[in-house]
Design an enzyme around this catalytic site. Structure first.
Site, short mmCIF file in Angstrom:
data_model
loop_
_atom_site.label_atom_id
_atom_site.label_comp_id
_atom_site.label_asym_id
_atom_site.label_seq_id
_atom_site.Cartn_x
_atom_site.Cartn_y
_atom_site.Cartn_z
CG HIS A 127 -0.31 -0.04 2.46
ND1 HIS A 127 0.43 0.74 3.02
CD2 HIS A 127 0.00 -1.11 3.26
CE1 HIS A 127 1.11 0.57 4.25
NE2 HIS A 127 0.62 -0.72 4.47
P1 TYD Z 1 -1.64 -2.84 7.54
O1 TYD Z 1 -1.19 -1.60 7.62
O2 TYD Z 1 -2.19 -3.18 6.26
O3 TYD Z 1 -0.22 -3.74 7.99
P2 TYD Z 1 1.09 -3.99 7.14
O4 TYD Z 1 1.44 -2.77 6.14
O5 TYD Z 1 2.02 -4.52 8.04
O6 TYD Z 1 0.92 -5.32 6.33
O7 TYD Z 1 -2.51 -3.02 8.55
C1 TYD Z 1 -2.94 -4.40 9.02
C2 TYD Z 1 -4.16 -4.30 9.86
O8 TYD Z 1 -3.81 -3.81 11.10
C3 TYD Z 1 -5.35 -3.43 9.13
O9 TYD Z 1 -6.48 -4.17 9.67
C4 TYD Z 1 -5.47 -2.23 9.80
C5 TYD Z 1 -4.62 -2.42 11.27
N1 TYD Z 1 -3.90 -1.50 11.78
C6 TYD Z 1 -4.43 -0.75 12.98
O10 TYD Z 1 -5.45 -1.09 13.37
N2 TYD Z 1 -3.64 0.30 13.33
C7 TYD Z 1 -2.15 0.50 12.85
O11 TYD Z 1 -1.50 1.49 13.04
C8 TYD Z 1 -2.06 -0.27 11.71
C9 TYD Z 1 -0.65 0.15 11.11
C10 TYD Z 1 -2.76 -1.29 11.39
#
Ligand code: TYD
Length: 145
Positions: A60
């Site tokens: 992302h």
């Molecule tokens: P995501 O940012 O997509 O994770 P990564 O980039 O590490 O693969 O987030 C994964 C899940 O966690 C998504 O459902 C959103 C949640 N999340 C939070 O609730 N708070 C946060 O600060 C972050 C980074 C993610």
């Protein structure tokens, strides 16, 4: 998603920052103070751990959020993409932080066993700050001058 505020960044803006480290025979201590190391105020800290072999994270970009990524333990790669160029950056040093400006598509992979990825973020979590569709990211970055 608010596409109007999408930042145009360059993969060369993704750079390592040396973190202040005090080391001696009893071990090392690394410190990050607000604004002293990275060009943003830290509003959020999170970390990735228990990463299974072959895990891929990220996938992302952010509209506003700037992040500093640190390999607290072990190693992993961050693949950065500005919509025009792509670069794979390896992290394995807890005394260095990788600065990721907003508007950079990032994917994290190649996690070593037991690795820990620490992230300092400039904004609180907000799902509407994410661009999660690569096709949307390409459209947004195609508008680059
Ligand atoms: P995501 O940012 O997509 O994770 P990564 O980039 O590490 O693969 O987030 C994964 C899940 O966690 C998504 O459902 C959103 C949640 N999340 C939070 O609730 N708070 C946060 O600060 C972050 C980074 C993610």
């Amino acid at each position: 998603m608010n596409s109007y505020s999408h930042r145009h960044s360059d993969i060369n803006d993704c750079r390592f920052i040396d973190l202040k480290t005090i080391g001696h025979s009893n071990g090392r201590l690394t410190v990050m103070e607000n604004l002293a190391v990275a060009p943003f105020c830290v509003r959020r800290v999170y970390y990735l751990y228990d990463l299974p072999a072959g895990a891929e994270r990220g996938g992302h970009s952010h509209l506003e959020t700037i992040e500093l990524v640190v390999a607290l333990a072990g190693s992993f790669d961050v693949v950065v993409d500005d919509g025009h160029n792509v670069k794979r950056i390896s992290l394995n040093n807890p005394a260095k932080g990788l600065l990721l400006p907003a508007g950079i598509w990032r994917t994290l992979d190649n996690f070593s066993s037991g690795s820990i990825c620490l992230v300092l973020a400039s904004e609180k979590y907000a799902e509407d700050d994410y661009v999660r569709e690569y096709s949307e990211f390409k459209k947004l970055t195609a508008e680059k001058e």
